[in-house]
Scaffold this active site. Sequence first.
Site, PDB file in Angstrom:
ATOM      1  N   GLY A  17       0.777  -1.240   0.000  1.00  0.00           N
ATOM      2  CA  GLY A  17       0.000   0.000   0.000  1.00  0.00           C
ATOM      3  C   GLY A  17       0.805   1.284   0.000  1.00  0.00           C
ATOM      4  CG  MET A  95      -1.012  -8.160  -6.510  1.00  0.00           C
ATOM      5  SD  MET A  95      -0.118  -7.199  -7.752  1.00  0.00           S
ATOM      6  CE  MET A  95       0.789  -8.524  -8.536  1.00  0.00           C
ATOM      7  CG  HIS A 114       2.280  -2.182 -15.707  1.00  0.00           C
ATOM      8  ND1 HIS A 114       2.016  -3.446 -15.210  1.00  0.00           N
ATOM      9  CD2 HIS A 114       3.322  -2.325 -16.571  1.00  0.00           C
ATOM     10  CE1 HIS A 114       2.854  -4.311 -15.760  1.00  0.00           C
ATOM     11  NE2 HIS A 114       3.654  -3.660 -16.582  1.00  0.00           N
TER      12      HIS A 114
HETATM   13  C1  GRF Z   1       3.465  -1.357  -7.452  1.00  0.00           C
HETATM   14  O1  GRF Z   1       4.795  -1.572  -7.820  1.00  0.00           O
HETATM   15  C2  GRF Z   1       2.588  -1.281  -8.673  1.00  0.00           C
HETATM   16  O2  GRF Z   1       3.259  -0.872  -9.802  1.00  0.00           O
HETATM   17  C3  GRF Z   1       2.125  -2.689  -8.861  1.00  0.00           C
HETATM   18  O3  GRF Z   1       2.018  -3.216  -7.557  1.00  0.00           O
HETATM   19  C4  GRF Z   1       2.902  -2.507  -6.679  1.00  0.00           C
HETATM   20  C5  GRF Z   1       2.098  -2.089  -5.497  1.00  0.00           C
HETATM   21  O4  GRF Z   1       2.851  -1.525  -4.487  1.00  0.00           O
HETATM   22  N1  GRF Z   1       0.901  -2.705  -9.615  1.00  0.00           N
HETATM   23  P1  GRF Z   1       2.137  -0.864  -3.219  1.00  0.00           P
HETATM   24  O5  GRF Z   1       1.201  -1.915  -2.644  1.00  0.00           O
HETATM   25  O6  GRF Z   1       1.417   0.360  -3.667  1.00  0.00           O
HETATM   26  O7  GRF Z   1       3.265  -0.564  -2.282  1.00  0.00           O
END
Ligand code: GRF
Length: 206
Positions: A17, A95, A114
């Site tokens: 997050g 995810m 992404h």
């Molecule tokens: C990020 O690197 C984003 O690009 C990918 O998932 C990751 C999420 O990171 N889709 P976080 O949970 O916001 O720290």
Amino acid sequence: MSGNVTCRLGVLVSGSGTNLQAIIDRIEAGDISAEIACVISNNADAYAISRASLHGIPVIVNENARFSDRRSYDAATVEILQRHKVDLVILAGYMRILTDVMVNAFPNAIMNIHPALLPSFPGLHAQQQAIDYGVRYSGCTVHFVDCGTDTGPIILQSVVPVEQDDTEETLSVRIQKAEHQIFASAIKYFVEGKIKIDGRKVRISE
Ligand code: GRF
């Protein structure tokens, strides 16, 4: 979204997050005129849940294991988002690939981040894909979500160098710093009504 109407965001998460945190920080700093109406996690152990709770944001854990198929899971998520009167859905490290059930419920109102310069390296392990290919630069992309995998219209991109000794982890950390900037900026443009979609092209008025 314009005038004094506040845009209501629904943020979908699965993990740590840090992007959620960056969005919270920009809202709390008064830079984005939006409210996070709810955070939905498909993972009960996501650290993003603690981040949201710390800021008094309603959190719903909606575990996908309880559903027999992806479309019925998405229908349950749509119901939660609509109940919270969400205008814009943010996939912040979520995810899961969305089905048409979600995409059609929020047309041109779902954004994803992404960790690569799309259309290069879509899908999982984008940073490792970039290292393996040998590119000198990668980066990140904020895009609207359609039914494909990382295929929707591109809103903002940021370029990040790939160092010769980078691992997936070191490159991810460098890319994430850029993610936090452009994701919040894209949301700000949307909230201020500055985004128009013309086919594949996103036009941003200043
Ligand atoms: C990020 O690197 C984003 O690009 C990918 O998932 C990751 C999420 O990171 N889709 P976080 O949970 O916001 O720290």
